[in-house]
Write a protein that holds these residues in place. Structure first.
Motif, mmCIF file in Angstrom:
data_model
loop_
_atom_site.group_PDB
_atom_site.id
_atom_site.type_symbol
_atom_site.label_atom_id
_atom_site.label_comp_id
_atom_site.label_asym_id
_atom_site.label_seq_id
_atom_site.Cartn_x
_atom_site.Cartn_y
_atom_site.Cartn_z
ATOM 1 N N ILE A 139 0.743 -1.149 -0.096
ATOM 2 C CA ILE A 139 0.026 0.035 0.010
ATOM 3 C C ILE A 139 0.801 1.439 0.030
ATOM 4 N N LYS A 140 1.888 1.402 0.675
ATOM 5 C CA LYS A 140 2.867 2.534 0.896
ATOM 6 C C LYS A 140 3.548 2.825 -0.469
ATOM 7 N N ALA A 141 4.283 1.573 -1.156
ATOM 8 C CA ALA A 141 4.990 1.835 -2.166
ATOM 9 C C ALA A 141 4.199 1.702 -3.338
ATOM 10 N N LYS A 142 3.071 1.159 -3.582
ATOM 11 C CA LYS A 142 2.047 1.077 -4.343
ATOM 12 C C LYS A 142 2.504 0.222 -5.760
ATOM 13 N N GLU A 143 2.805 -1.016 -5.204
ATOM 14 C CA GLU A 143 3.344 -1.839 -6.106
ATOM 15 C C GLU A 143 3.039 -3.241 -5.634
ATOM 16 N N ILE A 144 3.095 -4.090 -6.635
ATOM 17 C CA ILE A 144 2.715 -5.475 -6.234
ATOM 18 C C ILE A 144 3.864 -6.404 -5.928
ATOM 19 N N LEU A 145 3.685 -7.169 -4.960
ATOM 20 C CA LEU A 145 4.583 -7.988 -4.497
ATOM 21 C C LEU A 145 4.748 -9.298 -4.910
ATOM 22 N N SER A 146 5.927 -9.811 -5.137
ATOM 23 C CA SER A 146 6.116 -11.164 -5.285
ATOM 24 C C SER A 146 6.093 -12.377 -4.291
ATOM 25 N N GLY A 147 5.876 -13.453 -4.652
ATOM 26 C CA GLY A 147 6.123 -14.482 -3.361
ATOM 27 C C GLY A 147 4.755 -14.845 -3.301
ATOM 28 N N ALA A 148 4.298 -15.054 -1.974
ATOM 29 C CA ALA A 148 2.931 -15.542 -1.394
ATOM 30 C C ALA A 148 1.822 -15.003 -2.142
ATOM 31 N N LYS A 149 0.938 -15.615 -2.145
ATOM 32 C CA LYS A 149 -0.523 -15.204 -2.859
ATOM 33 C C LYS A 149 -1.591 -15.795 -2.098
ATOM 34 N N LYS A 150 -2.810 -15.396 -2.304
ATOM 35 C CA LYS A 150 -4.091 -16.014 -1.832
ATOM 36 C C LYS A 150 -4.771 -16.571 -3.045
ATOM 37 N N ILE A 178 -8.841 -6.759 -7.511
ATOM 38 C CA ILE A 178 -8.739 -7.295 -6.196
ATOM 39 C C ILE A 178 -7.304 -7.542 -5.681
ATOM 40 N N PHE A 179 -6.816 -6.945 -4.592
ATOM 41 C CA PHE A 179 -5.422 -7.299 -4.013
ATOM 42 C C PHE A 179 -5.410 -7.606 -2.692
ATOM 43 N N VAL A 180 -4.534 -8.259 -2.125
ATOM 44 C CA VAL A 180 -4.296 -8.346 -0.732
ATOM 45 C C VAL A 180 -3.269 -7.211 -0.266
ATOM 46 N N GLY A 181 -3.739 -6.368 0.755
ATOM 47 C CA GLY A 181 -2.938 -5.347 0.994
ATOM 48 C C GLY A 181 -1.838 -5.551 1.964
ATOM 49 N N ASN A 182 -0.859 -4.941 2.076
ATOM 50 C CA ASN A 182 0.397 -5.195 2.991
ATOM 51 C C ASN A 182 0.739 -3.909 3.370
ATOM 52 N N LEU A 183 1.029 -3.329 4.806
ATOM 53 C CA LEU A 183 1.548 -2.292 5.359
ATOM 54 C C LEU A 183 1.987 -2.441 6.675
ATOM 55 N N LYS A 184 3.299 -2.193 6.549
ATOM 56 C CA LYS A 184 3.870 -2.311 8.331
ATOM 57 C C LYS A 184 3.964 -3.417 8.790
ATOM 58 N N ASP A 185 4.060 -4.730 7.804
ATOM 59 C CA ASP A 185 3.822 -6.179 8.335
ATOM 60 C C ASP A 185 2.491 -6.241 8.948
ATOM 61 N N LYS A 186 1.332 -5.516 8.237
ATOM 62 C CA LYS A 186 0.082 -5.814 8.557
ATOM 63 C C LYS A 186 -0.674 -6.245 7.187
ATOM 64 N N GLU A 187 -1.656 -7.038 7.702
ATOM 65 C CA GLU A 187 -2.430 -7.461 6.171
ATOM 66 C C GLU A 187 -3.660 -6.790 6.267
ATOM 67 N N ILE A 188 -4.038 -6.277 5.200
ATOM 68 C CA ILE A 188 -5.225 -5.749 4.786
ATOM 69 C C ILE A 188 -5.926 -6.624 3.880
ATOM 70 N N ASP A 189 -7.246 -7.420 4.223
ATOM 71 C CA ASP A 189 -7.661 -8.327 3.714
ATOM 72 C C ASP A 189 -8.084 -8.198 2.142
#
Length: 418
Positions: A293-304, A343-354
């Motif tokens: 959310i902060k960097a406004k970019e897609i993260l690689s690795g784990a997904k849902k 739709i994305f899974v949010g990530n911010l400061k090691d917290k998850e936004i559904d």
């Protein structure tokens, strides 16, 4: 082609036969309405048994009610056993020519071709007819594989098509079909039953179990195993069961490989990745990537991953009461997908936004929980959203009996009132 044309007449409306349209899916019909009357190829995709054929007939009915002659409408369903031999685009073209000869339509011809991926080389036929300047065709096709829009078709049509994904019945459609009110109890029933249209006709749990299992097996064995010549069908079945049990959980391909290895099942990263792709292409599952959310970019690795319909979890892998929160989260995902959101899974400061959901008009941050039943849950769900600095909508969705209102501008939304 004369013998096939005789069969074809049974499934068309040239002699004034009534059109069996089933439950009208008004949301999709409204989407189609804006795209009728032009040369764009209409591509209808979605999982098997979600109502694509019925939707085609509803579009045909709409055309007839708006003055299109039934003789100008050609409907062909490749899944009808009488058309098993129409397996190549040249045979289908010959059948279209036979129709033109016998019916002699004047003016634009509306072609409806159901499960077109079962016709070899079909994209050549669609491309040719859509560009035929000597005659006017408006073409509608359906398919049960998302690969329909990839590769040669996308290249040949080059922007001259529009696609529509058909999902199982939404909660609102579920209630409308059953003539039931929108409330907590009916949403719980929907979370248990799922939205596959045929399931709504089956009252016995055992019948629902057998229907869901049969549909799952048909999709996996016919649309995946046979299509891609997979030798270890049991492995892809095991993978789908794993995904069903873990819908909404964050994991990587390596996690899946290690899970299978721990159960003495040999596989590798490449195989699991391929099988995930096949399950997505058949619309059994949907993949959701993580978004910083902060960097406004897609993260690689784990997904849902989420199921296309909750029945695959409830009737073939796990009892409903053991996955209430997961079912609710899966439903919320499907709700926003049906509305056309990315739709994305949010990530911010090691917290998850559904969920981070957005379209060209808005963005929303969503937290989902079954119940705000204690202070720790309230702090987790609202607290994660409070970390987000921007001013887009922030919503906590739950199944509580009453709404708790707002906290620092964050809205508490009851799930059935979406």
């Amino acid at each position: 082609m004369t013998e096939y044309f005789t069969s074809l007449k049974k499934y068309n409306y040239w002699n004034g036969e009534p059109i069996k349209v089933g439950f009208r899916r008004e949301t999709y019909l409204k989407k189609f309405h804006g795209f009728l009357g032009n040369s764009l190829v209409k591509v209808i995709v979605g999982q098997r048994r979600t109502g694509k054929s019925y939707l085609m007939r509803q579009i045909i009915e709409s055309l007839v009610l708006n003055g299109v002659g039934t003789g100008n409408i050609f409907y062909f369903n490749k899944e009808v056993i009488e058309f098993d031999e129409i397996d190549h685009y040249q045979k289908l073209y010959s059948l279209i020519l036979e129709y033109k000869k016998e019916i002699n339509p004047v003016g634009k011809i509306f072609l409806f071709i159901d499960e077109i991926q079962l016709v070899q080389g079909w994209e050549k036929l669609v491309n040719s007819l859509s560009q035929d300047f000597t005659e006017e065709f408006e073409i509608f096709i359906t398919g049960s594989n998302s690969e329909l829009l990839s590769g040669e078709l996308a290249s040949l049509l080059s922007g001259r098509y529009v696609s529509f994904e058909i999902l199982p019945f939404s909660y609102a459609e579920f209630c409308a079909y059953r003539n039931e009110p929108i409330n907590k109890l009916t949403l719980i029933n929907y979370l248990k039953t799922g939205g596959l249209p045929e399931l709504l006709h089956l009252e016995e749990e055992e019948m629902r179990f057998h229907y869901t299992s049969s549909l799952r097996d048909t999709i996996i064995l016919r649309d995946i195993v046979q299509r891609y010549r997979i030798k270890d069908a049991w492995l892809i079945e095991s993978l789908f069961k794993f995904l069903s049990l873990n819908a909404g959980n964050l994991f990587s391909v390596n996690n899946v490989v290690n899970y299978f290895k721990s159960h003495k099942i040999k596989t590798n990263h490449e195989t699991v990745l391929s099988y995930l792709g096949y399950l997505k292409q058949s619309f059994l599952i949907h993949e959701v990537e993580r978004y910083n959310i902060k960097a406004k970019e897609i993260l690689s690795g784990a997904k849902k991953f989420y199921l296309n319909d909750l029945s695959f979890r409830n009737y073939s892998t796990l009892k409903f009461e053991f996955g209430l929160a997961q079912n609710l989260e899966n439903y919320i995902y499907l709700f926003f997908r049906s509305k056309g959101y990315n739709i994305f899974v949010g990530n911010l400061k090691d917290k998850e936004i559904d969920f981070v959901v957005e379209n060209d008009k808005e963005k929303k941050y969503i937290q989902v929980t079954w119940s705000l039943n204690d202070a720790a849950v309230i702090e987790r769900e609202f607290g994660n959203l409070e970390l987000i600095a921007d001013h887009f909508s922030k919503i906590v969705i739950s199944m509580d009996d009453v709404s708790f209102g707002t906290r620092n501008g964050i809205i508490h939304q009851l799930a059935w009132e979406l």
